[in-house]
Design a protein around this motif. Structure first.
Motif, PDB file in Angstrom:
ATOM      1  N   VAL A 164       0.811  -1.203   0.000  1.00  0.00           N
ATOM      2  CA  VAL A 164       0.000   0.000   0.000  1.00  0.00           C
ATOM      3  C   VAL A 164       0.855   1.268   0.000  1.00  0.00           C
ATOM      4  CG1 VAL A 164      -0.188   0.312   2.493  1.00  0.00           C
ATOM      5  CG2 VAL A 164      -2.105   0.969   1.025  1.00  0.00           C
ATOM      6  N   GLN A 165       2.147   1.135   0.306  1.00  0.00           N
ATOM      7  CA  GLN A 165       3.006   2.312   0.332  1.00  0.00           C
ATOM      8  C   GLN A 165       3.198   2.915  -1.060  1.00  0.00           C
ATOM      9  OE1 GLN A 165       5.967   0.195   3.276  1.00  0.00           O
ATOM     10  NE2 GLN A 165       6.493   2.378   3.259  1.00  0.00           N
ATOM     11  N   SER A 166       3.112   2.091  -2.085  1.00  0.00           N
ATOM     12  CA  SER A 166       3.192   2.643  -3.439  1.00  0.00           C
ATOM     13  C   SER A 166       1.981   3.516  -3.735  1.00  0.00           C
ATOM     14  CB  SER A 166       3.285   1.505  -4.459  1.00  0.00           C
ATOM     15  OG  SER A 166       2.142   0.661  -4.377  1.00  0.00           O
ATOM     16  N   HIS A 167       0.808   3.122  -3.253  1.00  0.00           N
ATOM     17  CA  HIS A 167      -0.388   3.962  -3.405  1.00  0.00           C
ATOM     18  C   HIS A 167      -0.272   5.218  -2.547  1.00  0.00           C
ATOM     19  CE1 HIS A 167      -2.383   0.824  -5.698  1.00  0.00           C
ATOM     20  NE2 HIS A 167      -2.089  -0.049  -4.744  1.00  0.00           N
ATOM     21  N   ALA A 168       0.378   5.092  -1.406  1.00  0.00           N
ATOM     22  CA  ALA A 168       0.562   6.263  -0.549  1.00  0.00           C
ATOM     23  C   ALA A 168       1.413   7.323  -1.238  1.00  0.00           C
ATOM     24  CB  ALA A 168       1.195   5.843   0.775  1.00  0.00           C
ATOM     25  N   LEU A 169       2.375   6.903  -2.051  1.00  0.00           N
ATOM     26  CA  LEU A 169       3.180   7.880  -2.785  1.00  0.00           C
ATOM     27  C   LEU A 169       2.327   8.683  -3.760  1.00  0.00           C
ATOM     28  CD1 LEU A 169       6.408   5.795  -3.555  1.00  0.00           C
ATOM     29  CD2 LEU A 169       6.139   7.648  -1.896  1.00  0.00           C
ATOM     30  N   ALA A 170       1.366   8.027  -4.391  1.00  0.00           N
ATOM     31  CA  ALA A 170       0.465   8.743  -5.293  1.00  0.00           C
ATOM     32  C   ALA A 170      -0.386   9.745  -4.518  1.00  0.00           C
ATOM     33  CB  ALA A 170      -0.424   7.748  -6.044  1.00  0.00           C
ATOM     34  N   LEU A 171      -0.875   9.346  -3.355  1.00  0.00           N
ATOM     35  CA  LEU A 171      -1.646  10.267  -2.519  1.00  0.00           C
ATOM     36  C   LEU A 171      -0.788  11.441  -2.060  1.00  0.00           C
ATOM     37  CD1 LEU A 171      -3.652   7.725  -0.315  1.00  0.00           C
ATOM     38  CD2 LEU A 171      -4.481   8.999  -2.302  1.00  0.00           C
ATOM     39  N   GLY A 172       0.457  11.149  -1.674  1.00  0.00           N
ATOM     40  CA  GLY A 172       1.349  12.218  -1.244  1.00  0.00           C
ATOM     41  C   GLY A 172       1.679  13.182  -2.363  1.00  0.00           C
ATOM     42  N   LEU A 173       1.846  12.662  -3.576  1.00  0.00           N
ATOM     43  CA  LEU A 173       2.127  13.528  -4.726  1.00  0.00           C
ATOM     44  C   LEU A 173       0.951  14.456  -5.005  1.00  0.00           C
ATOM     45  CD1 LEU A 173       4.386  13.942  -6.850  1.00  0.00           C
ATOM     46  CD2 LEU A 173       3.088  12.405  -8.350  1.00  0.00           C
ATOM     47  N   PHE A 174      -0.249  13.926  -4.938  1.00  0.00           N
ATOM     48  CA  PHE A 174      -1.425  14.766  -5.162  1.00  0.00           C
ATOM     49  C   PHE A 174      -1.597  15.783  -4.043  1.00  0.00           C
ATOM     50  CE2 PHE A 174      -5.896  15.868  -4.936  1.00  0.00           C
ATOM     51  CZ  PHE A 174      -6.241  16.038  -6.261  1.00  0.00           C
TER      52      PHE A 174
END
Length: 450
Positions: free
Chosen positions: A342-352
């Protein structure tokens, strides 16, 4: 005679010019003599010449933060209120899904109150008794419509053991849209009956503003509540990233800010924006690893109970281990690291959260400039109103829900989803018939296998 008149006039003008020059010269001589004869006056004159003008001092020393006491005072107030908000938020997260939902509803009420007051004019409102109540009528109608469908599914799963409650909830589910439409039409008729001459423009402006507020407040909140019941993780992580980004932007801009970022927000700087982006993306990767290890945060809530949750976290929250022997020296204490998918998805959330979500704040700044106000309210010391803190959260909540539904949730139908459809769309008699038919199918299959 004519020549005499001209000569007389010229001499008179010449005399007036001479007298003015004499007067100016006398004043200059008297002022210079007074300066020479008055040492104290000369000392004061030299003291003023040695002083740095206020504007020059501000221009030359704006980067010296130690000289700006008001800025530090504002920072202390902001930090103090932020600490209390974080502690209160953590306590509500600990209490669970229903309390988080209640917090969202309270925030919506405060936001609506601030936005209703934004274009309200006391002079016109005094001639329209009950018009304020009409705004709140539309607000609670929109709340019933937004949460009705979602609440009905959770209620069915909660009260299925009670026949009377089940029938009551089933009736509310069936006629929920009609009830909401009836309330809205009642408000519409109420508005028409309240129209007064010479106030038409103000009333229709308020009517349009009310509907825009309802759209802004409830569109994002419906996604927020959906994220909560999908798992507190999908609500807590995006909301925390906005908070981290806001705090980091304030700190980096406070100490290193030099270059203005956008004219809508003069205090926002490129240094604060870039520093906050790096901090937010890094925090997203680390927080996802920490939060993803608690079932209380990752398990979805299928009913309105408040008990502890136990579930299979799924492959998204199961750690994967990677060896570091070939990458780090032998004396390094950690030989391997565990990473959650799930940390890879967290990077997308952090980028947004670091690049796109701040534009929600810029939009709110544009609204405040349009209405010539500094903040939407004064509910939070050092921060302004609730709307000032929720501007970026609204943008982030919608993205988090869409991202979760698009890239995280599997499209296959689970047993829980099928049972939800059965409970919501079939009556008790139809469910009994389905149960008997399934029993016959199982008996036939057992007989064929035997």
């Amino acid at each position: 005679m004519c020549c005499f008149g001209v000569t007389e006039t010229s001499s008179r003008n010449f005399g007036l010019f001479w007298s003015r020059n004499d007067l100016a010269a006398m004043q200059k001589d008297s002022s210079s003599s007074s300066i020479q004869s008055n040492p104290s006056g000369r000392a004061r004159h030299r003291k003023r010449s040695n002083e740095v003008p206020a504007d020059a001092s501000k221009a030359n020393g704006s980067h010296l933060l130690v000289n700006d006491q008001n800025k530090y005072k504002s920072m202390w107030i902001r930090a103090h209120s932020s600490l209390w908000m974080i502690l209160g938020f953590a306590f509500i997260i600990y209490m669970g899904h229903l309390y988080i939902w209640a917090m969202v509803v309270v925030l919506q009420i405060f936001m609506a109150r601030e936005l209703f007051n934004l274009v309200r004019k006391d002079h016109e409102s005094r001639h329209l008794p009950g018009f304020r109540l009409l705004n709140w009528h539309f607000f609670f109608t929109a709340m019933l419509f937004t949460y009705g469908r979602f609440l009905s599914r959770q209620l069915v799963n909660t009260v299925t053991s009670d026949k009377f409650l089940y029938q009551l909830v089933s009736g509310l589910i069936k006629y929920q849209m009609f009830i909401c439409y009836f309330f809205y039409i009642a408000g519409f008729v109420w508005f028409i009956l309240m129209l007064k001459k010479k106030l038409y423009k103000y009333q229709f402006g308020q009517y349009a503003w009310t509907h825009m507020i309802l759209f802004v407040v409830f569109v994002q909140s419906s996604f927020t509540v959906a994220n909560i019941f999908e798992g507190i993780f999908w609500f807590l992580l995006p909301a925390s990233l906005i908070v981290i980004n806001d705090i980091a932007a304030y700190i980096f801009g406070f100490f290193f800010g030099r270059t203005p970022l956008i004219k809508l927000s003069p205090k926002k700087t490129w240094e604060g924006f870039i520093g906050a982006s790096v901090a937010t993306i890094f925090s997203a990767f680390v927080m996802a690893n920490i939060l993803g290890r608690f079932q209380w945060l990752t398990c979805p809530r299928k009913d309105l109970s408040t008990g502890w949750l136990h579930c299979d976290p799924g492959p998204m929250f199961k750690p994967e281990y990677y060896c570091l022997l070939g990458w780090l020296p032998q004396w390094f204490p950690w030989k391997e690291i565990s990473v959650l998918p799930v940390q890879s998805h967290a990077l997308a959330l952090g980028l947004f959260a670091s690049i796109i979500a701040p534009f929600g704040g810029f939009f709110a700044s544009g609204v405040k400039r349009a209405f010539n106000i500094k903040d939407f309210g004064d509910s939070i010391p050092g921060h302004g109103g609730i709307t000032d803190r929720m501007d970026c959260q609204m943008v982030m909540a919608v993205f988090a829900y869409i991202y979760h539904q698009s890239f995280v949730v599997t499209q296959s139908f689970s047993i829980e989803m099928i049972l939800d459809q059965i409970l919501r769309n079939l009556t008790l008699e139809e469910q009994q018939i389905l149960y008997m038919q399934l029993g016959k199918i199982f008996q036939e299959r057992q007989f064929q296998e035997a």
